[in-house]
Design an enzyme around this catalytic site. Structure first.
Site, short mmCIF file in Angstrom:
data_model
loop_
_atom_site.label_atom_id
_atom_site.label_comp_id
_atom_site.label_asym_id
_atom_site.label_seq_id
_atom_site.Cartn_x
_atom_site.Cartn_y
_atom_site.Cartn_z
N ARG A 19 0.80 -1.36 -0.10
CA ARG A 19 -0.17 -0.06 -0.06
C ARG A 19 0.97 1.28 -0.08
NH1 ARG A 19 -4.02 -0.66 4.81
NH2 ARG A 19 -4.42 1.66 4.50
N ASN A 175 -6.25 -5.23 20.28
CA ASN A 175 -4.81 -5.80 20.34
C ASN A 175 -4.07 -5.01 19.49
OD1 ASN A 175 -2.50 -7.54 20.53
ND2 ASN A 175 -3.39 -8.70 18.68
N ASN A 232 0.99 1.77 7.08
CA ASN A 232 0.48 0.87 6.05
C ASN A 232 0.47 1.30 4.79
OD1 ASN A 232 0.32 -1.91 7.48
ND2 ASN A 232 -1.47 -0.85 8.48
N TYR A 354 28.90 31.55 0.79
CA TYR A 354 29.08 30.03 1.06
C TYR A 354 30.39 29.69 1.79
CZ TYR A 354 30.29 25.11 -0.11
OH TYR A 354 30.49 23.89 -0.06
N TYR A 375 36.19 23.06 -4.51
CA TYR A 375 36.03 21.84 -5.32
C TYR A 375 36.75 22.10 -6.77
CZ TYR A 375 33.96 17.85 -7.45
OH TYR A 375 33.55 16.60 -8.27
#
Length: 449
Positions: A19, A175, A232, A354, A375
């Site tokens: 589901r 339960n 579920n 940054y 980088y």
């Protein structure tokens, strides 16, 4: 008199979760930044169990790998094909060889269960019961199994909804599926469960009838409905997330934090919030965030894997990524992103910047538009800015590079070479002005009458 019994836990995680309509196994979907299974393993681990077993379904390598990544001592049992909860527990019984004590059965899709609640089940066993069942009273009992109790409050039977009479369906006590058993009883009777029911499955709940047949006591412990809410479908996942967030918000405020608009603040399972922290609206904490006393987090900030020390200020519109560390009374302002970097005490990174893979010294000031260019397309490199350094606006610091303590970097510079302490670094083209150029341009572009 109660006994201090050893504890073992069996966590059922074999459901297909169709589901959910997902390529991700149901129990690996997240609530509060952690997989459903992770929450349940954590609840079990808080009981200091001697053993934990996770029952997985066929082709569930991802679930197994995740479980053992949480705790290398977790054992894996496989249920294939699925034939009910009793069958699932039977597959895990070899992992309990030689164990004597309380065996707790948990479900990997009920992430809100608390260790304290589970402990009450084991205490019921220690007081003489051989089976203890966790019950709850949902608004709509629907398809839940019903718990029948006798005149003394002991559990006499569990009746599955599909097998229940109209009178049994009227019972409100249901339960949850969470149960605890005396290990010796479980080992002796698990093979006596049969599949003579509407679904043709082996119900773990049949052990209640078998225990009563043996003249043994079965106990019921009640829990709040929200604690045993299962997942579920995606809608269930969202509902459980709401409960989780409400708990975390209440916990933060009870521990001395101010949440100006609590319903817009989102926490992860491990978010640590100190006293006198002020959190403005629309703030998101991902996993691994630690916020010390006296911190202010302004609106629309996103913080993950970051440590913020006493008196620091973050935001608004700031993003702290994993590895960010903000020292005492430092400031990271609006539209600033920090990743794998340390911002020293009383240093300021106020806006539009940054900072990645960097160390900023105490008292340094980082101007608007500054970028640490960390980088090169293959590797990442570090930028180090010394104490009380001043970085002018619109500066690009091409790592690896060091700016010494007390140094100045002029606005608009591209810094590729280390800057000595107390030096001034300028790296930009010289300005040139041509008189009358703009007027001549406008005249040349005027349309004729």
């Amino acid at each position: 008199m109660t006994k201090d019994w050893p504890i073992a836990a069996i966590i059922l995680a074999a459901g297909k979760g169709t589901r959910m309509k997902s390529d991700t196994p149901k129990v690996l979907h997240a609530v509060g930044g952690r997989a459903l299974l992770g929450h349940v393993v954590d609840a079990a681990a808080r009981l200091s169990p001697e053993r934990i077993a996770v029952v997985v379904g066929e082709q569930s390598e991802r679930v197994s790998a995740y479980a053992t990544s949480l705790n290398s001592e977790i054992t894996i049992a496989v249920q294939s094909p699925p034939q009910g909860t009793g069958h699932a527990v039977a597959q895990a019984m070899p992992t309990l060889e030689g164990f004597s004590g309380a065996v707790v059965i948990l479900y990997a899709d009920t992430p809100l269960i608390s260790a304290e609640t589970v402990k009450t089940l084991t205490e019921a066993l220690a007081q003489g019961a051989h089976v203890a069942v966790l019950g709850f009273r949902p608004d709509d009992p629907g398809a839940y199994g019903r718990l029948k109790v006798d005149g003394k409050g002991a559990l006499s039977a569990i009746v599955e909804a599909k097998d229940a009479s109209p009178e049994e369906l009227a019972i409100r006590l249901c339960n949850s599926g969470v149960m605890a058993f005396d290990a010796d009883f479980l080992r002796r009777r698990i093979t006596d469960i049969n599949a003579n029911n509407a679904k043709g499955e082996y119900y773990l709940t049949d052990l209640v009838a078998l225990a009563r047949e043996d003249g043994l006591t079965c106990a019921v412990i009640e829990a709040e409905a929200e604690e045993v809410g299962g997942v579920n479908a995606r809608s269930d996942l969202a509902a459980v997330e709401q409960v989780f967030q409400a708990r975390k918000r209440t916990e933060a405020m009870e521990n001395g934090a101010t949440l100006i608009d609590p319903n817009t603040v989102y926490f992860s399972y491990d978010t640590a919030i100190g006293r006198d922290v002020v959190i403005e609206p629309n703030v998101f904490f991902g996993p691994g965030a630690s916020i010390a006393d006296g911190v202010t987090v302004k609106a629309y900030s996103h913080i993950e894997g970051a440590k913020i020390e006493t008196g620091a200020t973050v935001g608004p519109f700031a993003r702290l990524r994993p590895g960010a560390q903000l020292s005492t009374k430092s400031k990271v302002g609006n539209f600033v992103e920090v990743k794998n970097a340390t911002v020293g005490a009383e240093a300021k990174v106020s806006h539009l910047t940054y900072i990645g893979d960097a160390d900023i010294g105490a008292g340094a000031n980082i101007g608007a538009g500054t970028i640490t260019c960390n980088y090169d397309g293959f590797n990442k490199y570090r930028t180090v800015i010394g104490e009380n350094a001043f970085i002018g606006s619109n500066t690009a610091l091409v790592a690896p590079v060091n700016v010494g303590p007390g140094a100045y970097v002029g606005s608009g510079s591209v810094i590729t070479i280390d800057v000595a302490p107390d030096a001034l670094a300028l790296a930009r083209g010289q300005q040139k002005s041509i008189k009358g150029w703009a007027a001549r341009l406008r005249q040349a572009r005027q349309k004729p009458d």
